[in-house]
Every structure is written in structure tokens, then in C-alpha cells.
Design a protein around this motif. Structure first.
Motif, short mmCIF file in Angstrom:
data_model
loop_
_atom_site.label_atom_id
_atom_site.label_comp_id
_atom_site.label_asym_id
_atom_site.label_seq_id
_atom_site.Cartn_x
_atom_site.Cartn_y
_atom_site.Cartn_z
N UNK A 16 0.88 -1.17 0.00
CA UNK A 16 0.00 0.00 0.00
C UNK A 16 0.92 1.21 0.00
N UNK A 17 0.99 1.88 -1.15
CA UNK A 17 1.88 3.03 -1.31
C UNK A 17 1.18 4.27 -0.79
N UNK A 18 1.79 4.91 0.18
CA UNK A 18 1.18 6.08 0.81
C UNK A 18 1.70 7.35 0.14
N UNK A 19 0.77 8.15 -0.35
CA UNK A 19 1.12 9.41 -1.01
C UNK A 19 0.44 10.55 -0.27
N UNK A 50 -9.27 8.13 -2.55
CA UNK A 50 -8.58 7.74 -1.32
C UNK A 50 -7.64 6.58 -1.59
N UNK A 51 -8.10 5.60 -2.38
CA UNK A 51 -7.23 4.47 -2.70
C UNK A 51 -7.59 3.94 -4.08
N UNK A 52 -6.62 3.35 -4.75
CA UNK A 52 -6.82 2.79 -6.08
C UNK A 52 -5.87 1.63 -6.27
N UNK A 83 -12.81 -2.84 1.10
CA UNK A 83 -12.75 -2.34 -0.27
C UNK A 83 -11.75 -3.10 -1.13
N UNK A 84 -10.66 -3.57 -0.51
CA UNK A 84 -9.62 -4.24 -1.28
C UNK A 84 -9.99 -5.70 -1.52
N UNK A 85 -9.49 -6.27 -2.62
CA UNK A 85 -9.70 -7.70 -2.84
C UNK A 85 -9.06 -8.52 -1.73
N UNK A 86 -9.60 -9.71 -1.49
CA UNK A 86 -9.02 -10.59 -0.48
C UNK A 86 -7.56 -10.83 -0.81
N UNK A 87 -6.75 -10.82 0.22
CA UNK A 87 -5.31 -10.99 0.04
C UNK A 87 -4.58 -10.36 1.19
N UNK A 88 -3.25 -10.31 1.09
CA UNK A 88 -2.42 -9.77 2.15
C UNK A 88 -1.73 -8.50 1.67
N UNK A 89 -1.74 -7.49 2.53
CA UNK A 89 -1.22 -6.18 2.16
C UNK A 89 -0.29 -5.67 3.26
N UNK A 90 0.64 -4.80 2.88
CA UNK A 90 1.54 -4.16 3.84
C UNK A 90 1.62 -2.68 3.51
N UNK A 120 -22.65 -13.99 7.14
CA UNK A 120 -21.90 -13.04 6.32
C UNK A 120 -20.70 -13.76 5.74
N UNK A 121 -20.69 -13.91 4.42
CA UNK A 121 -19.60 -14.63 3.74
C UNK A 121 -18.56 -13.69 3.15
N UNK A 122 -18.65 -12.42 3.48
CA UNK A 122 -17.72 -11.46 2.89
C UNK A 122 -16.29 -11.78 3.31
N UNK A 123 -15.38 -11.67 2.35
CA UNK A 123 -13.97 -11.89 2.61
C UNK A 123 -13.27 -10.54 2.74
N UNK A 124 -12.36 -10.45 3.69
CA UNK A 124 -11.69 -9.19 3.95
C UNK A 124 -10.20 -9.30 3.66
N UNK A 125 -9.62 -8.17 3.29
CA UNK A 125 -8.17 -8.11 3.10
C UNK A 125 -7.46 -8.18 4.44
N UNK A 126 -6.27 -8.73 4.43
CA UNK A 126 -5.46 -8.92 5.64
C UNK A 126 -4.26 -7.99 5.61
N UNK A 127 -3.92 -7.46 6.75
CA UNK A 127 -2.81 -6.51 6.88
C UNK A 127 -1.64 -7.17 7.60
N UNK A 128 -0.45 -7.01 7.03
CA UNK A 128 0.77 -7.39 7.75
C UNK A 128 0.95 -6.40 8.90
N UNK A 129 1.21 -6.90 10.09
CA UNK A 129 1.36 -6.05 11.25
C UNK A 129 2.51 -5.06 11.02
N UNK A 130 2.21 -3.76 11.03
CA UNK A 130 3.26 -2.78 10.78
C UNK A 130 4.34 -2.82 11.87
N UNK A 131 5.53 -2.44 11.49
CA UNK A 131 6.64 -2.41 12.43
C UNK A 131 6.31 -1.45 13.57
N UNK A 132 6.52 -1.93 14.80
CA UNK A 132 6.30 -1.10 15.97
C UNK A 132 4.92 -1.22 16.58
#
Length: 460
Positions: A16-19, A50-52, A83-90, A120-132
Motif C-alpha cells: 500500500x503506497x502512501x502518497x 482515497x485508494x486505487x 474495499x480491497x480484494x481478499x489478500x495480504x497487504x503491507x 456473512x460470507x464477505x472476505x476481507x483483506x489482511x494486513x501485515x502487522x506494521x513495524x512497531x
């Protein structure tokens, strides 16, 4: 299940690129021609977006671009897991410890659904625990907020006083806290007469739930939560529309259970006590009447000007019991008045206290935690509105509807004398609109701010 994974995971996360909003034009200029065309074709810009998702040449997701507008807070990323497709993000960003903890908490709360009655069968995106990030704090907060939301969302047919007692027992049992329950006619024996009067007309007997935990020599922190599991209005009956959301009238009780869970889970150095008067304000042949005069636990006599002002009656007995121990900090939370909603709306916790220093601390923590509170006056000159010709006080102000939240607070103030510091919250306990991380339904108002305050005050 909390939807993040630890940083040691072997997952190959999408970045996830933050601008920064102010730097979007420069960032866009540096992008590849295909990405520029993609961004342009979606009409994505720093003002409206906000995000793309950014595609790779293979057609898969290469990255997510996120427009940051302002400081990081708990709700910054809360809409992304749905909002994001199922998967893992950082998140490709540098965070302070608090920022990392907050955004992870918000991400996790963004996956909350109340699915007890509807799958509720909705699938959610997963976040890698941020450093700290403080993983324990994230889990603590998410569990407490989920507890509150679930309890408020359960309909009254499945969450009466007995079931609320059972929920309290689960919280107490998890931390080996002591619990006592005074039920039915025993409320008269043990001097909780107004709790009994309000709840005696219901088939599910009224009760006083009393939980204690922690070192007896530590500073006393006592939480009192309004536990009206359903409110018909009593003989001064509500309209059908007025009753529609009355399953949430135990939102104060739910919130103090969530706050107690956080305090005990963090093992804060306090002597914690939780008092929940749990009742249904129902109608039957033995319901209390308008015009009745009740003698409270404190000994004050109360004329019933309106049976739909029942919450302050049960709180008065519980506050009197709490006050007898002269706690260092006494907190009560209640869905008490429509007047508070008129004053501050549905998304802010109306707050009453005579302790300026306490409120200053609370306001500071509220801002840090993005958990809004707003102080309303305990204006003593309005006390005359509660005068009664036949009793010490009337439970229904005679001010023609003006200042209703303040007069309710003044009523409660009559039952607090010995506590070193007292604060009263009049809350909605419910989201009436959906926002990132905060779906329509039950909500924990002021809980995170209060935990931060108690932690700061007593862990120095």
C-alpha cells in the motif's frame, strides 16, 4: 479472529503506497505511462480519491495507492479491508508505535460484522502487522469494542437481565474477578429499592451485578453502567417508534464491561469495581406508577414524574453503592436522555463532571484516540427544576424539555458525595450511519479514551 498477520509471515504482501495529498501531483508525474493512463481513466486524484488498485502487466494487483490527508489515526485505513480484494497487504510507510497500533486497530475494526442472525460470507483483506505496532493492544481494543457492539446489537428477546448477567460473568471469569449478583426480591433486602421498582414488572427479574478485581490496596476505580435491557417507557409508555431501538438501552452496561475487560487484560494497577443495575422497564399489574414516591438506597425520596425516566433511578442506587466506598474515580455511562443527542448529536459522548482537571485529561485522550467527548454543564441553578412538593427530588425535570441532559446529570449528582472524582457520560451507544470501521449498530462511546486516561493516570 483479528485480520492481521505478524511481520514474520511468509506471505508476499501487496504494498500500500502512501502518497501525501500535497505531493500527489509530483508522485503522479514520476509514474510509468501505463500507470498514468490507468489512474487517469479512473478519474483518480488527490481531491476525490482515497485508494486505487494499480495493475501489474500480468493483470494481477501490483500495489495500492493510498492518499494520506492529515495525520494517521485509528480510522485512516479502516475502509480498506472491505474495499480491497481478499489478500495480504503491507503499508509502505514509517509509523510511530502509536500510529502503527492505531491503524492496525482500525483495519481490524473495519472487518466487524454482526453475524449472529444473518450469515456473512464477505472476505476481507489482511494486513501485515506494521513495524512497531503493539499487537496486544490491538487485540485488547478490538476484543473490547467487539464485545460492546455485539451486546448492544443483540435484540432484547435474547439479552434480558439474566443474559446480561451471563455476559458479565464471562468477562469476570476470564480474569478471575469476584462477582456477586443480587436478584429479584433480594434487591430490597440489600437496599437497592429503585432497581427493584423499575424492574419488578418484567418476567426476567431485575438484578444488580457487582464485579471486583485487583489489589484491594490500589486506587479504587468504579464503573457504573445503565443496564436497561429493554425500555417500554413503563406506564408512561413510549410510542412504537420510540421503542424500536430500545434494545440499545443497555449500551452503558455493555460499554463498562468492555472498559473493564481492557483494564483487566492490561493488568492496570487499580482496584476495579463494576456495578450494573440490569432491568427491563416493562408494564404489568405491579409496574411502578407516575406519582409514586420511592425511597432510594441513599435514603432520599424520589417522586416519579415519569416512568420513562427510569435509567436515572437505577443508576442512582448503583452510584450510591459505589460512592459509599469513596472511590478515587467514579465513572458512569448511560444511554440516558434524548436531550443529549439534541445537544451533541449521535456521534459524541456528552460528558458531565465538576472536576476540571479530570475533563482536561479526558479531552486530551479523546483527541489522541479519536474517541469524541464534549462537556456539557452541571448547572446547579437548574436544580430547582427537579424539586418536588412531596419528596426530596423528582425524577422528571419540570423545565418544559429544556436542559434535559443537564437536569439528568444533576439528578445523578445528588447520589455522589464521597467519590474523589466523578464523571457521567450520556451516550448514543449506536452508529446511525456507516463510517469506516464503524458500521450501523452498537458502538463503544468514550471507552478507548477512558482506558487511555486510566492507564495514564494510574500507571505512572
Amino acid at each position: 479472529m483479528i485480520p492481521f498477520v505478524v511481520a514474520s509471515s511468509k506471505a508476499d504482501p501487496k504494498p500500500i503506497i502512501v502518497v501525501e495529498k500535497s505531493e500527489f501531483a509530483d508522485w503522479l508525474e514520476a509514474q510509468s505511462a501505463p500507470h498514468k493512463r490507468w489512474i487517469g481513466s479512473h478519474g483518480f486524484d488527490a481531491d476525490g480519491g482515497k485508494s486505487l488498485l494499480l495493475p501489474a502487466s500480468t493483470g494481477e494487483i501490483e500495489a495500492v495507492v493510498y492518499i494520506k490527508d492529515g495525520d494517521w489515526n485509528i480510522w485512516s485505513l479502516a475502509d480498506l479491508p472491505s474495499r480491497l480484494p481478499e489478500g495480504t497487504y503491507a503499508v509502505a510507510a514509517e509509523f510511530t508505535e502509536k500510529e502503527a497500533t492505531d491503524v492496525t486497530t482500525g483495519w481490524s475494526l473495519g472487518t466487524y460484522t454482526f453475524d449472529r442472525y444473518k450469515k456473512d460470507d464477505k472476505k476481507y483483506a489482511t494486513l501485515i502487522l506494521p513495524k512497531g505496532a503493539d499487537e496486544e493492544m490491538v487485540a485488547r481494543t478490538v476484543k473490547a469494542v467487539t464485545l460492546v457492539r455485539d451486546l448492544v446489537n443483540i435484540p432484547a428477546g435474547d439479552l434480558g437481565p439474566t443474559a446480561l448477567e451471563a455476559a458479565a460473568s464471562q468477562v469476570a471469569g476470564e480474569f478471575e474477578a469476584e462477582q456477586g449478583n443480587i436478584v429479584g426480591e433480594d434487591l430490597l433486602t440489600y437496599h437497592f429499592p429503585m432497581v427493584h421498582a423499575v424492574g419488578r414488572a418484567a418476567a426476567d427479574a431485575p438484578r444488580l451485578i457487582d464485579i471486583s478485581w485487583g489489589d484491594k490496596a490500589a486506587p479504587k476505580v468504579t464503573l457504573v453502567g445503565k443496564g436497561v435491557c429493554f425500555d417500554t417507557g413503563g406506564l408512561d409508555i413510549k410510542s412504537a417508534a420510540g421503542m424500536l431501538m430500545m434494545k440499545k438501552d443497555m449500551g452503558g452496561a455493555a460499554t463498562v464491561l468492555g472498559l473493564a475487560h481492557m483494564i483487566m487484560d492490561a493488568n492496570l494497577p487499580v482496584r476495579l469495581r463494576v456495578l450494573i443495575p440490569a432491568v427491563e422497564n416493562s408494564i404489568s399489574g405491579n409496574a411502578f406508577h407516575p406519582g409514586d414516591i420511592l425511597t432510594s438506597r441513599k435514603g432520599k425520596t424520589v417522586e416519579i414524574g415519569n416512568t420513562d425516566a427510569e435509567g436515572r433511578l437505577i443508576l442512582a442506587d448503583a452510584l450510591a453503592a459505589a460512592d459509599e466506598e469513596a472511590p478515587d474515580l467514579l465513572i458512569d455511562i448511560a444511554t440516558l436522555t434524548g436531550a443529549a443527542r439534541i445537544a451533541v448529536g449521535t456521534e459524541i459522548a456528552a460528558t458531565f463532571t465538576d472536576d476540571d482537571a479530570l475533563y482536561a485529561e479526558l479531552a486530551a485522550q479523546s483527541e489522541k484516540e479519536k474517541d469524541p467527548v464534549w462537556r456539557l454543564p452541571l448547572w446547579d441553578d437548574y436544580r430547582h427544576l427537579l424539586d418536588s412538593k412531596f419528596a426530596d427530588i423528582n425524577n422528571n425535570a419540570s423545565g418544559g424539555g429544556y436542559g434535559g441532559a443537564t437536569t439528568a446529570g444533576l439528578f445523578l449528582k445528588e447520589f455522589v458525595e464521597k467519590a474523589k472524582s466523578w464523571v457521567h457520560f450520556d451516550v448514543m451507544a449506536y452508529n446511525v450511519r456507516s463510517r469506516p470501521g464503524r458500521p450501523v449498530g452498537g458502538e463503544a462511546f468514550a471507552m478507548r479514551a477512558l482506558f487511555a486516561l486510566i492507564k495514564e493516570r494510574y500507571s505512572r
